[in-house]
Design an enzyme around this catalytic site. Structure first.
Site, short mmCIF file in Angstrom:
data_model
loop_
_atom_site.label_atom_id
_atom_site.label_comp_id
_atom_site.label_asym_id
_atom_site.label_seq_id
_atom_site.Cartn_x
_atom_site.Cartn_y
_atom_site.Cartn_z
N SER A 34 32.00 -1.04 -24.25
CA SER A 34 32.78 -0.63 -25.41
C SER A 34 34.26 -0.99 -25.27
O SER A 34 34.88 -1.49 -26.19
CB SER A 34 32.62 0.87 -25.64
OG SER A 34 33.39 1.27 -26.74
N GLU A 55 36.36 10.21 -14.60
CA GLU A 55 37.65 9.64 -14.99
C GLU A 55 38.80 10.11 -14.10
O GLU A 55 39.77 9.38 -13.88
CB GLU A 55 37.96 10.00 -16.45
CG GLU A 55 37.00 9.41 -17.47
CD GLU A 55 35.70 10.20 -17.61
OE1 GLU A 55 35.58 11.28 -16.98
OE2 GLU A 55 34.80 9.74 -18.34
N ARG A 164 39.08 0.79 -32.31
CA ARG A 164 37.71 0.31 -32.10
C ARG A 164 37.29 -0.79 -33.08
O ARG A 164 36.51 -1.67 -32.75
CB ARG A 164 36.76 1.51 -32.27
CG ARG A 164 35.31 1.21 -31.98
CD ARG A 164 34.47 2.46 -32.19
NE ARG A 164 33.10 2.28 -31.78
CZ ARG A 164 32.65 2.45 -30.55
NH1 ARG A 164 33.49 2.81 -29.59
NH2 ARG A 164 31.39 2.26 -30.25
#
Lengths: 311, 285
Positions: A34, A55, A164
């Site tokens: 992504s 993360e 995005r």
């Protein structure tokens, strides 16, 4: 008008940077397909670190790589990149002004289907508040490429938020990007619109819409949210009837507050087109969601009409 | 075991003396009536002494030497032990130690590599230093350097989830140039670790996360040396050394006392601590 994709531009630019500089390393938290960091993985697997769905470790690990002389790019969705790892970015990276670039992908409402958990409406506010941090929200794919190159050349932490979805191309391929410098995209005489990200193209649309009504908009792209050339903002606002800020971000802590602070005392009326103090939600399309939250060219045009007394 | 296989008993005695010198400096840095992280600094004195004065490749006259070994103090509140070692090694004058926590001082309450020569990373927000150490270790490997990375975490600190993210990353990336000490002093800021948020069983946990695990007495210089030397021979995985220690070690009123995690000494306590440590450090005068 041609379009581009910021994520794709980012992935391609990373690969180009990796070819030029062997000290570029890339870290990913299982979103590589992504964020498009996978492109770097394909060419430089030894310099690509899949850090798993962890993360926090990714951010501090990147600090360690920077301490070992690397330029580290860490990747996640903007909401996690700024929120989940806030303390690691603050403590491990920013106090020491380490050379880590934080890429917040799928910013704002652009991950329209996934809903509030995946939509970063406050990432700029969070990242701006950290000393030593630079914050950039490019307006198209071309500016993304330039901003990523500038971030790689700059020594220190940089947060870049990326959309995005495909976006209209606004800049020429030879656009010269400079961290901190607002760019005049269209001049006008009545109202100045300061915008970043997807809202820059909406502001340009609003300017076209208003021509027939005799309202002239000046559109300024403020892709660097920190540090910011305050004199330039004042200069672009001076002599106008009012100012509009337009951003795909909460009205708290973003361009609206930045601009209001810079222009305090000027007497210039200011309208903020932004997400009010609310979370996002799921929708079937990006445009549907932007319209629901009032992030449209029509909203900018309406604000301009109000500010010019034609509303 | 009394002494390491690779070292004479004289050298062991010298390192023990250095450890007590570090404790003495820690006590002096804190002084009278001011709070300071006495307990956790004293529990790692032997480990820090062995790292700086036996094991690590480093050059106090060239703190950024590319081929140096790195030390990251993940339990950053124990910075006093590191500052004392850096001064003892010659990174800066011992006179600087009295500037601890003064406005503008190079010696912050928690380690700051921009301010203090010899400090490698900014630590203090618990749970992050091990990740930083992993990143440094991975970076050194990318550059083909054989430098090693040493890290100390606290047994209270490892309640932080990020420690276990880092533990997985270290074994996944086969960071055999990384050695971590867990300072198992059993006491965190407000009381015994086991009664607050039990982080045991330590051996099984680190083993399960893919580490080579060694258990030692963390005040036994010979055992520390043996563990560090053997860690260098372990390939394909990182090493965790579980070091049983005593919080406040060497200072009778502070030993095993949570109040001295970050406590203040009275005039009387300060004199007592100095007196005992001067004797052990061989600097009585």
């Amino acid at each position: 008008m041609s379009t581009g994709n910021q994520r794709r531009a980012y992935g391609e630019t990373l690969v180009e940077l990796g070819r030029k500089d062997k000290n570029i390393v890339v870290l990913e938290a299982d979103l590589g397909k992504s964020t498009m960091s996978y492109m770097f993985q394909q060419e430089f697997p030894e310099r690509y670190f899949e850090m798993g769905i962890a993360e926090q470790n990714m951010a501090s690990f990147a600090a360690g790589l920077a301490l070992a002389g690397k330029t580290a790019f860490i990747n996640s969705f903007a909401v996690f990149a700024s929120g989940r790892t806030f303390d690691q970015i603050r403590q491990s990276i920013c106090i020491g002004k380490l050379n880590v670039k934080i890429i917040g992908s799928s910013c704002g409402l652009s991950d329209f289907g996934d809903g509030a958990t995946h939509q970063a409406v406050e990432d700029i506010a969070i990242m701006r508040a950290i000393p030593n941090m630079t914050v950039i929200a490019p307006a198209d794919a071309i500016e993304t490429k330039k901003a990523v190159e500038a971030a790689a050349a700059y020594k220190g932490p940089v947060y870049i938020r990326l959309n995005r979805n495909d976006m209209p191309d606004l800049f020429p391929e030879n656009h010269e990007f400079e961290i901190g410098k607002p760019v005049l995209l269209k001049d006008g005489t009545d109202i100045t619109v300061f915008a970043h990200g997807i809202m820059v193209s909406k502001a340009l649309e609003a300017a076209d819409m208003l021509k027939a009504e005799g309202i002239s908009l000046r559109v300024v792209n403020v892709s660097t949210l920190k540090p910011l050339d305050e004199a330039a903002i004042k200069g672009y606002a001076t002599g106008m009837k009012g100012v509009i800020t337009a951003e795909e971000h909460s009205v708290i802590g973003g361009l609206a507050e930045i601009t209001a602070f810079i222009l305090r005392g000027s007497g210039l009326p200011l309208e903020a087109v932004a997400i009010q103090d609310r979370f996002g939600q799921s929708a079937h399309s990006y445009d549907e969601l932007l319209a629901y939250y009032g992030l449209t060219s029509a909203a900018i045009a309406n604000a301009a009409r109000r500010l010019t007394g034609k509303g | 075991m009394a002494a390491g296989a690779n070292i004479s008993s004289d050298k062991v005695a010298a390192l023990e003396q250095i450890a007590n010198k570090l404790r003495l400096e820690i006590v002096k840095m804190i002084g009278v009536g001011k709070t300071g992280h006495l307990g956790g600094s004293c529990s790692i004195a032997e480990i820090v002494a062995v790292l700086y004065f036996y094991k690590m490749k480093h050059d106090p006259s060239n703190p950024k030497w590319a081929e140096r070994d790195r030390f990251v103090l993940s339990k950053g509140h124990s910075a006093l032990a590191q500052y004392a070692a850096l001064a003892e090694a010659g990174y800066f004058g011992k006179d600087r130690l009295n500037t601890l926590k003064q406005l503008g001082s190079m010696l912050q309450g928690h380690p700051d590599f921009l301010k203090t020569p010899g400090v490698e990373a900014n630590t203090g927000s618990l749970g992050q230093g091990l990740s930083i150490a992993c990143g440094i270790a991975a970076g050194l490997k990318l550059d083909g350097l054989d430098s090693r990375v040493y890290c100390i975490v606290g047994d209270g600190e490892i309640a932080e989830g990020q420690i276990w993210e880092a533990a997985m990353a270290a074994s996944f990336y086969k960071l055999d140039n990384l050695t971590v000490f867990v300072d198992v002093n059993g006491i965190q800021a407000t009381g015994p670790v086991a009664q607050r948020f039990d982080t045991s069983p330590l051996y099984d946990k680190w083993k399960a996360f893919g580490w080579h695990v060694i258990e030692i007495d963390g005040h036994d210089v010979g055992q520390i040396i043996n563990a560090l030397d053997s860690a260098e021979g372990i390939k394909g995985k990182p090493t965790a050394i579980l070091a049983r220690t005593v919080k406040g070690k060497g200072i009778p009123f502070a030993e095993n006392t949570a109040a001295f995690h970050n406590g203040a000494m009275t005039e009387e306590q300060y004199s007592q601590a100095c007196s005992i440590l001067e004797e052990k450090a061989g600097v009585r005068g």
